[in-house]
Design an enzyme around this catalytic site. Sequence first.
Site, PDB file in Angstrom:
ATOM      1  N   ASN A 216       0.852  -1.194   0.000  1.00 12.77           N
ATOM      2  CA  ASN A 216       0.000   0.000   0.000  1.00 12.77           C
ATOM      3  C   ASN A 216       0.886   1.242   0.000  1.00 12.77           C
ATOM      4  OD1 ASN A 216       0.508   0.870   2.882  1.00 12.77           O
ATOM      5  ND2 ASN A 216      -0.207  -1.232   3.184  1.00 12.77           N
TER       6      ASN A 216
ATOM      7  N   LYS B 107     -11.760  -4.520  18.464  1.00 14.57           N
ATOM      8  CA  LYS B 107     -10.387  -4.946  18.765  1.00 14.57           C
ATOM      9  C   LYS B 107     -10.015  -4.711  20.235  1.00 14.57           C
ATOM     10  CE  LYS B 107      -8.734  -4.277  14.016  1.00 14.57           C
ATOM     11  NZ  LYS B 107      -7.545  -4.301  13.160  1.00 14.57           N
TER      12      LYS B 107
END
Length: 425
Positions: free
Chosen positions: A226, A357
Amino acid sequence: MELARVPVHNGLMTPDRTQSVPRRILLGVTGGIAAYKAAELVRCLREQGAEVQVVMTEAAQQFVTALTFQALSGRPVRTDLWDSSAEAAMGHIELARWAQLVLVAPASADFLARLAGGRADDLLATLVLATAAPVWVAPAMNRLMWANAATVANIATLTTRGIRVLGPASGEQACGEIGFGRMLEAQELADAVFATELEGPLRGMHVVISAGPTREPLDPVRFISNRSSGKMGYALAEAARDAGARVTLVSGPVALATPSGVARIDVETAAQMYQAVHATVGAADIYIGAAAVADYAPAACATQKIKKHGDIMDLSLHKAPDILASVAALSPRPFTVGFAAETCEIEKHAREKLIRKKLDLIAANEVGVERAFDRDENALLVLWSGGQRELALKSKSDLAREFVLLLAERYMLSRAQRVVEPLAS
Ligand code: PMT
């Protein structure tokens, strides 16, 4: 997951406490025969990894040339408050902010008098007035000048203002007399610098930060990655270091220099980043996941370059390990901070990640064309359970400093709650 050996940059796997010592030293050199010892001091400071910016008074230049200090420090020496080209590169206020410690060595009787009088009549005196960093002076002068009531009064004034006075030592002087007035030796001064711990909201803490992209190989020459440049994570590492923390940076492939005083571990893939983070995070106080980690990686990496065939090629991808969630699941766990890269409904998606998370804090940034990734500027929306704060668009370096202050605040509150909750139950 089995932990493999990970490459370690700087040879520093476990950073030591030298990371919270001053690394950016503004060395003021004033007029005196001991100015030659300041040249050795630059060498001693740089040998231990400090960056040294020398500022000379006019009188100092009568004893040693600016060129000597430029060669030793690797930086142009600053001498003049009115030098417009030097000011354009780094103005004197920026220079005063840059310094983590200002050390004037040698400090002449005249300079001490000007300091005690609060004068701003040259660059060095102005910098001393304008800095928030600790100021130290290492006096050097004839023994009678040192014993003179005016100098004694000036030293007393400076000491009560928090200026630290190192020396002078007693011994034979350049003028042939014997007594107090010799500047301390360069190595003694350098040792004093590196024996100092910086103040800061993260003082004494160990912070592990992931930064940059991961690369997931398809074959020996291709990978999926990326646009992360690592700039945000590296800025966070510098800000955490400057806040007094020992910092370990687990870095994907980036074109950035390692911030001085930071331990860096280089990795490529998400699996390697997972291993490197878990090898270091066990005893850490804070983990910040600023890396742009692959969510999926090729199921297998071809041993030979994949040949072109057919019009369509299907790739089989497997879920990569979620490093952030795995750190948050540790027990005991560090204060766990995520970053959320979002293109829409930023707050909603970031809050969902915070909860899913089980994070302590998440910093959301809007990403996309010309946003956040590989930019010098960024803006953040920082979320935690029951609160949020917006940090407006600014350079990543300034943003990181603002973020670290907020992080330190949230960290302290969470630790205070941990103590209070068991008492209340
Ligand atoms: O590097 P720069 O060019 O300066 O750009 C900075 C940045 C945009 C990359 C940075 O600010 C940022 O947003 N980093 C997180 C990017 C990201 O992966 O976001 P995410 O929303 O996909 O992931 C959420 C969090 O989970 C992140 O903390 C990420 O590190 C973590 N994660 C994600 C996947 C994975 N397999 N493991 C993880 O730990």
